[in-house]
Design an enzyme around this catalytic site. Structure first.
Site, PDB file in Angstrom:
ATOM      1  N   LYS A 112       0.819  -1.193   0.000  1.00 52.45           N
ATOM      2  CA  LYS A 112       0.000   0.000   0.000  1.00 52.45           C
ATOM      3  C   LYS A 112       0.865   1.260   0.000  1.00 52.45           C
ATOM      4  O   LYS A 112       0.373   2.348  -0.266  1.00 52.45           O
ATOM      5  CB  LYS A 112      -0.872   0.024   1.272  1.00 52.45           C
ATOM      6  CG  LYS A 112      -1.749  -1.180   1.458  1.00 52.45           C
ATOM      7  CD  LYS A 112      -2.437  -1.095   2.838  1.00 52.45           C
ATOM      8  CE  LYS A 112      -3.145  -2.383   3.178  1.00 52.45           C
ATOM      9  NZ  LYS A 112      -3.589  -2.399   4.588  1.00 52.45           N
ATOM     10  N   ASP A 114      15.046  -0.606   0.472  1.00 47.29           N
ATOM     11  CA  ASP A 114      15.805  -0.809   1.696  1.00 47.29           C
ATOM     12  C   ASP A 114      16.825  -1.925   1.410  1.00 47.29           C
ATOM     13  O   ASP A 114      17.881  -1.663   0.840  1.00 47.29           O
ATOM     14  CB  ASP A 114      14.760  -1.172   2.765  1.00 47.29           C
ATOM     15  CG  ASP A 114      15.297  -1.302   4.165  1.00 47.29           C
ATOM     16  OD1 ASP A 114      15.921  -0.360   4.652  1.00 47.29           O
ATOM     17  OD2 ASP A 114      15.071  -2.364   4.786  1.00 47.29           O
TER      18      ASP A 114
END
Ligand code: IMP
Ligand code: MG
Length: 184
Positions: free
Chosen positions: A46, A107
């Site tokens: 999301k 990341d």
């Protein structure tokens, strides 16, 4: 100050800067895909909803939007290391689509590298990747996104779509979350 602002330690990227960065990336996409017959912005749910909707509105070339949902994080701030497809892209014309995967943040690099391989395997005409934020110091797999908004230090950030335990997505800026919120 609202209830959720009080959990923010520092504002890392404010609304003016986000506007400038999304405008710059949209201009790059406009330039690079001007001859594409079928550009699909693939929003990764999301976290990328805000970034994707901002890019869509700033693009001047035709584009479609589509969605996939993956999960690699549990409920906390540490990635589980596995990428699970929770919602797949459902279309039968992938061989005609120039897919641009839109992520909120990269990341370890696992999510984007897995998704790019997956969509190539599924037969997309082309696959490129775009991330609003990049934490290069955290990479565990070698991966360079094609479009990057900003490089940021190794801090857990929220806002502009990014969450901690499903909260803070609504903040209009990117902020560093106070560690006391997740170190309870
Ligand atoms: P990667 O697979 O390790 O590159 O993880 C990318 C995903 O981790 C992103 O799509 C985010 O959902 C999540 N993530 C990584 N860092 C942060 C952060 O600082 N705040 C919120 N979510 C993050
Ligand atoms: Mg995400």
């Amino acid at each position: 100050m609202s209830h959720i602002d009080k959990d923010i330690q520092t504002i890392l990227v404010n609304e003016t800067e986000l506007d400038r960065v999304t405008f710059r990336i949209a201009s790059e996409i406009d330039r690079d895909y001007k001859d594409s017959e079928h550009l699909v912005l693939l929003c990764i749910l999301k976290g990328s909803i805000v970034f994707t909707s901002e890019l869509m509105r700033k693009l001047t070339i035709p584009s479609e939007v589509d969605f996939m949902k993956v999960s690699s994080y549990g409920t906390g701030t540490i990635s589980s290391g596995h990428v699970n497809i929770v919602l797949d892209i459902l279309r039968d014309d992938l061989e005609k689509c120039d897919i641009l995967i839109i992520e909120d943040i990269i990341d370890s690099g696992r999510t984007l590298s897995y998704l790019a391989d997956y969509l190539r395997f599924k037969g997309a005409k082309s696959v490129k990747t775009c991330t609003l934020l990049d934490k290069p110091s955290r990479r565990t797999v070698e991966f360079e996104p094609d479009y990057v908004g900003l490089e940021i230090p190794d801090e857990f950030v929220v806002g502009y779509g990014l969450d901690y335990a499903e909260r803070y997505r609504q903040l209009p800026y990117i902020g560093i979350l106070k560690p006391s919120v997740y170190e309870k």
